[in-house]
Structures are given as C-alpha cells and as structure tokens.
Design a protein around this motif. Sequence first.
Motif, short mmCIF file in Angstrom:
data_model
loop_
_atom_site.label_atom_id
_atom_site.label_comp_id
_atom_site.label_asym_id
_atom_site.label_seq_id
_atom_site.Cartn_x
_atom_site.Cartn_y
_atom_site.Cartn_z
N CYS A 20 0.94 -1.43 0.09
CA CYS A 20 -0.06 0.12 0.03
C CYS A 20 0.85 1.27 -0.04
O CYS A 20 1.88 1.28 0.81
CB CYS A 20 -0.91 0.04 1.39
SG CYS A 20 -1.71 1.31 1.36
N LEU A 22 0.43 4.03 1.00
CA LEU A 22 0.17 4.98 2.11
C LEU A 22 0.95 4.41 3.62
O LEU A 22 1.61 4.95 4.19
CB LEU A 22 -1.50 5.26 2.53
CG LEU A 22 -1.95 6.51 1.57
CD1 LEU A 22 -2.80 6.08 0.61
CD2 LEU A 22 -2.60 7.39 2.58
N CYS A 23 0.64 3.04 3.60
CA CYS A 23 0.85 2.46 5.14
C CYS A 23 1.83 1.50 5.02
O CYS A 23 2.38 0.94 5.86
CB CYS A 23 -0.45 2.04 5.85
SG CYS A 23 -1.13 0.63 5.01
N ARG A 25 1.29 -1.73 3.92
CA ARG A 25 0.76 -3.19 4.28
C ARG A 25 0.66 -4.04 2.80
O ARG A 25 0.78 -3.34 1.88
CB ARG A 25 -0.90 -2.98 4.60
CG ARG A 25 -0.78 -2.88 6.09
CD ARG A 25 -2.30 -3.25 6.58
NE ARG A 25 -2.66 -2.89 8.02
CZ ARG A 25 -2.85 -1.64 8.40
NH1 ARG A 25 -3.06 -0.68 7.43
NH2 ARG A 25 -2.86 -1.26 9.59
N CYS A 34 -4.64 -0.43 0.37
CA CYS A 34 -5.28 -1.54 1.24
C CYS A 34 -6.63 -0.97 1.55
O CYS A 34 -6.92 0.08 1.59
CB CYS A 34 -4.32 -1.79 2.47
SG CYS A 34 -4.42 -0.26 3.72
N CYS A 37 -7.01 1.99 4.33
CA CYS A 37 -6.68 3.42 3.87
C CYS A 37 -7.73 3.77 2.87
O CYS A 37 -8.12 4.93 2.86
CB CYS A 37 -5.21 3.33 2.94
SG CYS A 37 -3.79 2.88 4.19
#
Length: 238
Positions: A20, A22-23, A25, A34, A37
């Motif tokens: 992902c 952003l994070c 994952r 994900c 998010c």
Amino acid sequence: MSILSRILSDLVSLVAPRTCPLCGRMLHGQEVICSLCETMAPLTQLWLDEENPMHQRFWGLMPVERAVALLWYVEGSEWQDVVHRFKYGGQWRIAYNLGRWWGAILREQAIFEDVDMILPVPLHWRRRLSRGYNQSEELALGMAEELGLPVRSGLVRRTRYNTSQTSQSYSERWDNVEGIFSVSKAKELEGKHILLVDDVFTTGATIISLGCEILRVVPSARLSVATLCCSRNAISKG
Ligand SMILES: [Zn+2]
C-alpha cells in the motif's frame, strides 16, 4: 519512462510484494491501496453534485461540463506525501494505480459516459525527460484503463519551460501559465468531449490555461476536468 525501465520495473514488481503506498501493508489481488486506507481516504464526493465548489472555480473563466476530484488535498497529510512520491520521487506506478482506483469510481458514477478522450496536462519535454515520465499521463492511463477511453497525450504541447509553481503566490501562478500550451492537432479535437486530467487542483491556473487554449483553437470542443486531488484551501478561497 523509457520502455526498458518500464519493463525492468514490471519485472521487479513480479517478484517484490506489492504494498500500500500509504501504510506499506501488503496488497491482495487487484487492490491498489489497502482496504483500511481506502476506508479512511478523504474522498471529496464532488461527483455527486454537478455544480460543486470545484466546478464553481471555473465559472466566468472557462466553460466545463463537469469538474471533479477524488481526494481532498491537505498540506502535511499522508496524501501529500503520496503525491510528492509519484510527482518528484520517480514512483510513477503509484500515479497509475491511483488512476485505476479513480477511474473505477468514475465508471460506477457514470458521469463521463459521453467523453471521447482523456488529455493529461502535458509537461514540457525537458521536464518530462528529466523526470522520466509525466505523472498526469500515468494517472490518465490508469483512469483510461477503467473507463475504456483513449489517452491522447500528443494533441497539445507545453511550449514554455516554466519554473515550479509550488513556491509561488496565487497571482504569480496565473502569470506563470499564460500562453504556455499549444494545440498541435486541432482537427482531432473538433466536436469532441475532452476530459482534462491533472494530479492536484489548486488555483486551477494550469488547467484553465490549457482548456482556454483548446477552446480558442477548437471552439467546438467540450471540456471536463478530473484531478486526483483538490486543495481544500483553493476551494474555500472566495
Ligand atoms: Zn494502506
């Protein structure tokens, strides 16, 4: 992005786990961010209202059929970081993937069913060469994949190599983009509904400069605008 580096990047993504943007994952299946998010994303919902505040920014400046953005852009947010990574950090694939997400939502909303083509805001060839890609074009390619539309990047050129707008004031941005685009294949735009695509909508100066040049040369064209992000500050400015 050269063909060779794109092939190399595709090969790497076959063996490296997709994560992902952003994070970080791990992603599953066709996911581009994900599910957590995606749930937390600051969606604008601007597509639900034809005369939304982003559309109103064009009033009196340039006729547009629809103007929409996927996400609110807030300075200092994690999404600002994502935009910086695909804009300045070489991570063009993030732009493409987010374009697919945006395109899928627009397909569901069915607001661009009579659009004929997508036209990403062009970069000057020197900037495109140094960056290796045009992030708006990558975004457009992802959207086009979902919307089943052609991307016609070559129909308009950016003729002036101007400085970055990020550090400029509101009025400087408008001065900076006047007359920087040139339509190279007007015939192919005649009578068409063109969806202009850019990464972030702030003052609208760039996209209005592009749209006005298209309408000056091809008055029969119709325009709509879809950007990935829309700055909340720009919308709230009177
Ligand atoms: Zn995530």
